[in-house]
Design a protein around this motif. Structure first.
Motif, short mmCIF file in Angstrom:
data_model
loop_
_atom_site.label_atom_id
_atom_site.label_comp_id
_atom_site.label_asym_id
_atom_site.label_seq_id
_atom_site.Cartn_x
_atom_site.Cartn_y
_atom_site.Cartn_z
N ASN A 122 1.02 -0.89 0.01
CA ASN A 122 0.28 -0.03 -0.35
C ASN A 122 1.27 1.37 -0.08
OD1 ASN A 122 0.80 0.80 2.62
ND2 ASN A 122 -0.75 -1.48 3.18
N GLU A 123 0.34 2.33 -0.56
CA GLU A 123 1.09 3.43 -0.75
C GLU A 123 1.19 4.22 0.60
OE1 GLU A 123 1.69 7.51 0.45
OE2 GLU A 123 -0.30 6.86 1.08
N SER A 124 1.52 3.68 2.05
CA SER A 124 2.15 3.91 3.16
C SER A 124 2.75 2.82 3.14
CB SER A 124 1.49 3.73 4.47
OG SER A 124 0.42 2.61 4.92
N GLN A 125 3.53 2.01 2.90
CA GLN A 125 4.69 1.41 2.72
C GLN A 125 5.12 1.83 2.27
OE1 GLN A 125 3.59 -2.97 2.58
NE2 GLN A 125 2.49 -2.78 3.86
N VAL A 126 4.79 2.36 0.87
CA VAL A 126 6.28 2.89 -0.11
C VAL A 126 6.26 4.39 0.69
CG1 VAL A 126 6.10 3.66 -1.90
CG2 VAL A 126 4.84 2.26 -2.13
N ARG A 127 6.13 5.19 1.36
CA ARG A 127 6.39 6.98 1.75
C ARG A 127 7.74 6.65 2.28
NH1 ARG A 127 1.44 9.08 4.68
NH2 ARG A 127 -0.03 8.09 3.68
N PRO A 128 8.35 5.99 3.03
CA PRO A 128 9.48 6.12 3.42
C PRO A 128 10.65 5.88 2.50
CG PRO A 128 8.32 4.56 4.96
CD PRO A 128 7.35 4.57 3.98
N LEU A 129 10.46 4.80 1.38
CA LEU A 129 10.88 5.04 0.66
C LEU A 129 11.23 6.78 -0.35
CD1 LEU A 129 9.91 1.73 -0.10
CD2 LEU A 129 12.38 2.15 0.69
N VAL A 130 10.57 6.73 -0.25
CA VAL A 130 10.54 7.74 -1.41
C VAL A 130 11.50 8.85 -1.56
CG1 VAL A 130 8.74 10.55 -2.34
CG2 VAL A 130 7.41 8.21 -1.60
N LYS A 131 11.97 9.34 -0.16
CA LYS A 131 13.23 10.85 0.02
C LYS A 131 14.11 9.53 -0.53
CE LYS A 131 13.30 9.36 4.72
NZ LYS A 131 12.56 9.25 6.00
N LEU A 132 13.94 8.18 -0.90
CA LEU A 132 15.14 7.94 -1.30
C LEU A 132 15.87 7.85 -3.12
CD1 LEU A 132 15.90 4.79 0.87
CD2 LEU A 132 16.71 7.38 1.22
N ASN A 133 17.03 8.09 -3.07
CA ASN A 133 17.33 8.12 -4.71
C ASN A 133 16.35 6.60 -5.18
OD1 ASN A 133 20.01 6.06 -5.21
ND2 ASN A 133 20.76 7.76 -4.09
N PRO A 134 16.23 6.71 -6.57
CA PRO A 134 15.78 4.91 -7.06
C PRO A 134 16.64 4.06 -6.74
CG PRO A 134 15.52 6.76 -8.84
CD PRO A 134 16.54 7.42 -7.97
N PHE A 135 18.44 3.69 -6.68
CA PHE A 135 19.58 2.95 -6.11
C PHE A 135 18.98 2.38 -5.18
CE2 PHE A 135 23.38 1.92 -4.23
CZ PHE A 135 23.78 0.61 -4.93
N GLU A 136 19.22 3.97 -4.36
CA GLU A 136 18.83 3.48 -2.49
C GLU A 136 17.29 3.00 -2.32
OE1 GLU A 136 19.38 8.00 -1.39
OE2 GLU A 136 21.43 7.71 -0.63
N ASN A 140 7.37 -0.70 10.79
CA ASN A 140 8.58 -1.39 10.27
C ASN A 140 9.28 -1.29 8.68
OD1 ASN A 140 7.91 -3.28 12.37
ND2 ASN A 140 7.64 -4.89 10.74
N ILE A 141 9.00 -0.63 8.06
CA ILE A 141 9.61 0.05 6.39
C ILE A 141 9.88 1.21 7.79
CG2 ILE A 141 8.66 1.12 4.50
CD1 ILE A 141 7.28 -1.22 4.26
N LYS A 142 9.46 2.21 7.87
CA LYS A 142 9.60 3.35 7.76
C LYS A 142 10.87 3.47 8.99
CE LYS A 142 7.73 7.41 10.39
NZ LYS A 142 6.94 7.91 10.87
N LYS A 143 10.60 2.16 9.96
CA LYS A 143 11.97 2.08 11.35
C LYS A 143 13.29 2.20 10.42
CE LYS A 143 12.32 -0.17 15.85
NZ LYS A 143 11.93 -0.58 16.93
N PHE A 144 13.16 0.36 9.74
CA PHE A 144 13.71 0.48 9.08
C PHE A 144 14.96 1.38 8.51
CE2 PHE A 144 15.66 -1.22 5.48
CZ PHE A 144 17.16 -2.32 5.99
N ILE A 145 14.20 2.32 7.66
CA ILE A 145 15.02 3.06 6.59
C ILE A 145 15.06 4.96 7.40
CG2 ILE A 145 13.97 5.34 5.11
CD1 ILE A 145 13.95 1.87 3.80
N ALA A 146 15.18 4.85 8.99
CA ALA A 146 15.13 5.59 9.30
C ALA A 146 16.44 5.66 10.10
CB ALA A 146 14.22 5.86 10.73
#
Length: 190
Positions: free
Chosen positions: A82-96, A115-121
């Protein structure tokens, strides 16, 4: 012809409310091609509000989510749900994004937005541009206690200027531990 395309894209949005990335893809094309002008909307934002009762930020988040999912899709079958799972990845460049998503999946953590947000942070980027992940919350208490005891011994040795334990012995144990950890990572450890 363009009006037919708009109708097709709007039908896609209506049919795929649960497929956020498809909605984002359709919205991106409507925005980028300015197809909303065909039905007399001055702005994309006015179009999404009137036609889909969707605020500007929601529309743009869906477009960004589509772009991230489109970027991740070549690296595997498991994608954010879902979109909320993607949100933390948006601020990264495509490779990241690809590297962080693969690393996240490798952790075996449940795929949830928190979990994704915590991991990306917790991700830091190394000099090579690869994510360095802080997974200290997954270290056992016993291991942390052993590391803390070892650090206390190093502090004691430093305070007495390495009189009772040689600095070389401390460095030797450091190298032994590092080699054990590295051999475990490569599958050669026992």
């Amino acid at each position: 012809m363009r009006r037919d395309r708009l109708t097709h894209l709007e039908n896609l949005i209506a049919r795929n409310q649960c497929h956020f990335h498809k909605i984002g893809k359709a919205l991106k094309e409507i925005r980028d091609s300015r197809l909303y002008k065909l039905i007399l909307f001055e702005t994309f934002e006015a179009y999404t509000k009137a036609r889909w009762d969707m605020g500007k930020s929601n529309a743009y988040r869906l477009i960004q989510a589509y772009q991230v999912v489109n970027n991740l899709s070549p690296i595997g079958d498991i994608l954010p749900g879902n979109e909320s799972q993607v949100r933390p990845l948006v601020k990264l460049n495509p490779f990241e994004q690809r590297k962080a998503w693969k690393t996240f999946l490798d952790t075996g953590m449940e795929i949830t937005a928190p979990n994704i947000k915590k991991f990306i942070a917790g991700c830091k980027t190394s000099a090579k541009g690869t994510p360095v992940v802080d997974l200290t919350d997954q270290i056992s208490k016993e291991y942390m206690d052993a590391v803390q005891a070892m650090l206390e011994q190093v502090c004691i040795a430093q305070n007495d200027h390495w009189q009772k334990t040689s600095r070389q012995a401390g460095l030797l144990w450091n190298r032994v531990i590092q080699e054990k950890i590295l051999s475990k990572e490569s599958g050669n450890g026992h």
